[in-house]
Scaffold this motif. Structure first.
Motif, PDB file in Angstrom:
ATOM      1  N   GLY A 138       0.789  -1.232   0.000  1.00 33.10           N
ATOM      2  CA  GLY A 138       0.000   0.000   0.000  1.00 33.10           C
ATOM      3  C   GLY A 138       0.816   1.273   0.000  1.00 33.10           C
ATOM      4  O   GLY A 138       0.361   2.309   0.488  1.00 33.10           O
ATOM      5  N   ILE A 139       2.017   1.209  -0.557  1.00 33.22           N
ATOM      6  CA  ILE A 139       2.886   2.387  -0.617  1.00 33.22           C
ATOM      7  C   ILE A 139       2.864   2.945  -2.028  1.00 33.22           C
ATOM      8  O   ILE A 139       3.237   2.259  -2.986  1.00 33.22           O
ATOM      9  CB  ILE A 139       4.333   2.027  -0.223  1.00 33.22           C
ATOM     10  N   ARG A 140       2.413   4.180  -2.159  1.00 33.30           N
ATOM     11  CA  ARG A 140       2.407   4.824  -3.461  1.00 33.30           C
ATOM     12  C   ARG A 140       3.774   5.428  -3.741  1.00 33.30           C
ATOM     13  O   ARG A 140       4.527   5.750  -2.821  1.00 33.30           O
ATOM     14  CB  ARG A 140       1.302   5.879  -3.533  1.00 33.30           C
ATOM     15  N   ILE A 141       4.093   5.585  -5.014  1.00 29.25           N
ATOM     16  CA  ILE A 141       5.448   5.954  -5.422  1.00 29.25           C
ATOM     17  C   ILE A 141       5.412   7.280  -6.172  1.00 29.25           C
ATOM     18  O   ILE A 141       4.786   7.390  -7.234  1.00 29.25           O
ATOM     19  CB  ILE A 141       6.058   4.853  -6.310  1.00 29.25           C
ATOM     20  N   GLY A 142       6.080   8.282  -5.608  1.00 30.27           N
ATOM     21  CA  GLY A 142       6.257   9.563  -6.278  1.00 30.27           C
ATOM     22  C   GLY A 142       7.654   9.631  -6.865  1.00 30.27           C
ATOM     23  O   GLY A 142       8.622   9.180  -6.257  1.00 30.27           O
ATOM     24  N   VAL A 143       7.771  10.198  -8.059  1.00 28.53           N
ATOM     25  CA  VAL A 143       9.030  10.240  -8.795  1.00 28.53           C
ATOM     26  C   VAL A 143       9.489  11.682  -8.941  1.00 28.53           C
ATOM     27  O   VAL A 143       8.699  12.570  -9.284  1.00 28.53           O
ATOM     28  CB  VAL A 143       8.872   9.581 -10.176  1.00 28.53           C
ATOM     29  N   SER A 144      10.777  11.929  -8.707  1.00 29.75           N
ATOM     30  CA  SER A 144      11.378  13.238  -8.911  1.00 29.75           C
ATOM     31  C   SER A 144      12.181  13.237 -10.211  1.00 29.75           C
ATOM     32  O   SER A 144      13.104  12.440 -10.369  1.00 29.75           O
ATOM     33  CB  SER A 144      12.301  13.595  -7.741  1.00 29.75           C
ATOM     34  N   LEU A 145      11.792  14.103 -11.140  1.00 27.29           N
ATOM     35  CA  LEU A 145      12.481  14.226 -12.433  1.00 27.29           C
ATOM     36  C   LEU A 145      12.546  15.705 -12.805  1.00 27.29           C
ATOM     37  O   LEU A 145      11.734  16.511 -12.335  1.00 27.29           O
ATOM     38  CB  LEU A 145      11.726  13.468 -13.531  1.00 27.29           C
ATOM     39  N   ASP A 146      13.466  16.052 -13.685  1.00 25.34           N
ATOM     40  CA  ASP A 146      13.536  17.422 -14.186  1.00 25.34           C
ATOM     41  C   ASP A 146      12.726  17.606 -15.462  1.00 25.34           C
ATOM     42  O   ASP A 146      12.526  18.727 -15.922  1.00 25.34           O
ATOM     43  CB  ASP A 146      14.988  17.821 -14.458  1.00 25.34           C
ATOM     44  N   GLY A 147      12.273  16.524 -16.038  1.00 31.76           N
ATOM     45  CA  GLY A 147      11.501  16.565 -17.269  1.00 31.76           C
ATOM     46  C   GLY A 147      11.387  15.170 -17.825  1.00 31.76           C
ATOM     47  O   GLY A 147      11.906  14.212 -17.250  1.00 31.76           O
ATOM     48  N   GLY A 148      10.713  15.050 -18.970  1.00 29.40           N
ATOM     49  CA  GLY A 148      10.440  13.735 -19.506  1.00 29.40           C
ATOM     50  C   GLY A 148      11.359  13.277 -20.619  1.00 29.40           C
ATOM     51  O   GLY A 148      11.049  12.300 -21.308  1.00 29.40           O
ATOM     52  N   ARG A 149      12.492  13.964 -20.792  1.00 25.89           N
ATOM     53  CA  ARG A 149      13.422  13.578 -21.847  1.00 25.89           C
ATOM     54  C   ARG A 149      14.853  13.688 -21.348  1.00 25.89           C
ATOM     55  O   ARG A 149      15.125  14.383 -20.363  1.00 25.89           O
ATOM     56  CB  ARG A 149      13.198  14.451 -23.087  1.00 25.89           C
ATOM     57  N   PRO A 150      15.783  13.015 -22.012  1.00 30.31           N
ATOM     58  CA  PRO A 150      17.166  12.995 -21.520  1.00 30.31           C
ATOM     59  C   PRO A 150      17.775  14.377 -21.315  1.00 30.31           C
ATOM     60  O   PRO A 150      18.438  14.635 -20.306  1.00 30.31           O
ATOM     61  CB  PRO A 150      17.920  12.207 -22.596  1.00 30.31           C
ATOM     62  N   ALA A 151      17.549  15.295 -22.253  1.00 28.67           N
ATOM     63  CA  ALA A 151      18.165  16.625 -22.163  1.00 28.67           C
ATOM     64  C   ALA A 151      17.700  17.389 -20.931  1.00 28.67           C
ATOM     65  O   ALA A 151      18.435  18.218 -20.384  1.00 28.67           O
ATOM     66  CB  ALA A 151      17.860  17.427 -23.425  1.00 28.67           C
ATOM     67  N   HIS A 152      16.482  17.114 -20.483  1.00 23.94           N
ATOM     68  CA  HIS A 152      15.955  17.816 -19.313  1.00 23.94           C
ATOM     69  C   HIS A 152      16.671  17.394 -18.029  1.00 23.94           C
ATOM     70  O   HIS A 152      16.629  18.118 -17.029  1.00 23.94           O
ATOM     71  CB  HIS A 152      14.460  17.528 -19.150  1.00 23.94           C
ATOM     72  N   ASN A 153      17.256  16.232 -18.040  1.00 20.89           N
ATOM     73  CA  ASN A 153      17.840  15.662 -16.829  1.00 20.89           C
ATOM     74  C   ASN A 153      19.368  15.646 -16.860  1.00 20.89           C
ATOM     75  O   ASN A 153      20.003  14.854 -16.173  1.00 20.89           O
ATOM     76  CB  ASN A 153      17.295  14.244 -16.619  1.00 20.89           C
ATOM     77  N   SER A 154      19.953  16.550 -17.646  1.00 24.38           N
ATOM     78  CA  SER A 154      21.412  16.552 -17.811  1.00 24.38           C
ATOM     79  C   SER A 154      22.141  16.891 -16.514  1.00 24.38           C
ATOM     80  O   SER A 154      23.309  16.515 -16.340  1.00 24.38           O
ATOM     81  CB  SER A 154      21.813  17.541 -18.904  1.00 24.38           C
ATOM     82  N   ARG A 155      21.465  17.586 -15.598  1.00 24.01           N
ATOM     83  CA  ARG A 155      22.112  17.938 -14.324  1.00 24.01           C
ATOM     84  C   ARG A 155      21.883  16.892 -13.238  1.00 24.01           C
ATOM     85  O   ARG A 155      22.370  17.037 -12.128  1.00 24.01           O
ATOM     86  CB  ARG A 155      21.623  19.305 -13.846  1.00 24.01           C
ATOM     87  N   ARG A 156      21.136  15.862 -13.580  1.00 22.25           N
ATOM     88  CA  ARG A 156      20.873  14.771 -12.636  1.00 22.25           C
ATOM     89  C   ARG A 156      21.780  13.595 -12.996  1.00 22.25           C
ATOM     90  O   ARG A 156      21.420  12.749 -13.816  1.00 22.25           O
ATOM     91  CB  ARG A 156      19.398  14.361 -12.673  1.00 22.25           C
TER      92      ARG A 156
END
Length: 397
Positions: A138-156
């Motif tokens: 019963g644990i829901r899962i929240g996701v942390s992302l900078d965006g939905g594409r590779p370029a958006h997450n270049s700092r992660r």
């Protein structure tokens, strides 16, 4: 460096009985992260308290925390509470351990109180087995992302500088495909350098049931990226970004996903209660338990200065009612009276509420200021109010 002023005694505390309670318990099950995001306010910001804490919460800390949460729920007759499993990256502790702790809290909490459990993760460690375990408990899962594409997450990136996107996108899509009932949504920090519509639509590709669009943690002493904080008629890059996304979301004619910031703003404009820390005058009801059992105020305060979230309390020696009496917590229960004069005189007060508490900080005088995002929030609120007015007028015609 200025600190929070000690407030007047809390109403109702003279008898020892508090008329309010915490409703959200953020438990740092693991205090380290497998990523090294270059903008992280927690590990790259002014606060250094994490360095002296254990990486993972010991069983004794988790057990004592579960008892304290149950005690608070019983003392205040809570019908619902939110349990947030946090970090760092909480999945470093293992899905089984997260599940066992969530089960322990539920077992101890009085009958009639529902525990809503969520884990907030960067999604890189999500596997079919781990997602299934969390969903089964019963644990829901929240996701942390900078965006939905590779370029958006270049700092992660991870600690070796490798991109996190392949693992994060794989984990997020697995969640959406295999266990949508456990998918809580995506949390994204606004970046005004990105195209707002492209960013929003990229996140829709990951099929989130909800989006949290958060302003980067900054303040008057350490301004957010790209924000000119002085001068009349200054640009509003964050407000412009958000209003563009709002129009794309609003004009669709169907709800593609929930966006909490927009829904809360609409509710407040309509005179309904709000439930977000970023808007409105409702007091924050969240408290943090660190890996060593220390009780702290919300993490966002750590973006202001070192030890800003400290209370001097811990779950072994203190109750959560003790935390409610702490001056820093009490300072956030003052409503409009605790805000800067400019905020109290503002016609948008009931909606904006002075903005996020951490964003008001200035080294010279603490938190007695409008939000550093004041102009951006005004831009957003007035824009949404105009769209509501247009919609209402259209219905009358």
């Amino acid at each position: 460096m200025s600190r929070q002023a000690t407030p007047k005694p809390l109403p109702g505390t003279e008898s020892g009985r508090l008329p309010f309670s915490f409703g959200q318990f953020i438990v740092k099950v693991h205090g380290r992260c497998n990523l090294a995001c270059r903008y992280c306010y927690l590990y790259e910001g002014p606060d250094r308290t994490w360095r002296d804490r254990p990486a993972a919460a010991a069983p004794a800390v988790l057990d004592r925390t579960a008892h304290r949460i149950a005690e608070h729920a019983a003392d205040h007759g809570l019908r619902d509470l939110a349990l947030v499993l946090h970090g760092g990256e909480p999945l470093l502790a293992g899905a089984d351990r997260l599940a066992a702790f969530a089960d322990r809290v539920r077992a101890l909490t009085p009958d009639g109180c529902t525990v809503h459990t969520t884990v907030q993760t960067n999604a890189t460690l999500l596997t079919e087995s781990r997602v299934a375990t969390l969903a089964r408990h019963g644990i829901r899962i929240g996701v942390s992302l900078d965006g939905g594409r590779p370029a958006h997450n270049s700092r992660r990136t991870d600690h070796a500088g490798r991109p996190s996107w392949p693992a994060a996108s794989r984990g997020t899509r697995l969640l959406a495909d295999r266990h949508p009932e456990a998918y809580a949504g995506i949390l994204t920090v606004v970046d005004p350098d990105t195209d707002p519509v492209e960013m929003y639509e990229s996140l829709l590709e990951l099929r989130p049931p909800a989006l949290d669009l958060l302003l980067p943690h900054g303040n008057w002493t350490t301004p957010p990226p790209g924000l000119p904080v002085t001068g009349p008629g200054r640009p509003t890059p964050y407000g412009d970004w958000l209003t563009t996304v709002f129009d794309r979301w609003w004009r669709t004619g169907r709800r593609e996903t929930r966006i909490r910031l927009f829904e809360e703003c609409i509710a407040l404009l309509l005179g309904l209660p709000g439930a977000t820390e970023s808007l409105g005058l409702d007091p924050v009801d969240a408290i943090v338990i660190e890996t060593d059992g220390t009780i702290e105020q919300v993490d966002s305060l750590k973006s202001a200065y070192d030890t800003a979230a400290a209370t001097g309390l811990d779950v072994f020696r203190h109750t959560f009612d003790d935390a409610l009496r702490h001056p820093g917590v009490a300072a956030r229960r003052g409503g409009a009276d605790a805000l800067a004069a400019a905020c109290r005189a503002c016609p948008l007060l009931s909606v904006c509420g002075g903005g996020h508490y951490a964003h008001r900080y200035r080294a010279e005088n603490g938190f007695a200021n409008p939000s550093v995002y004041c102009a951006d929030l005004e831009r957003l609120v007035r824009h949404i109010a105009a769209r509501l007015s247009d919609a209402t007028a259209g219905e009358r015609r």
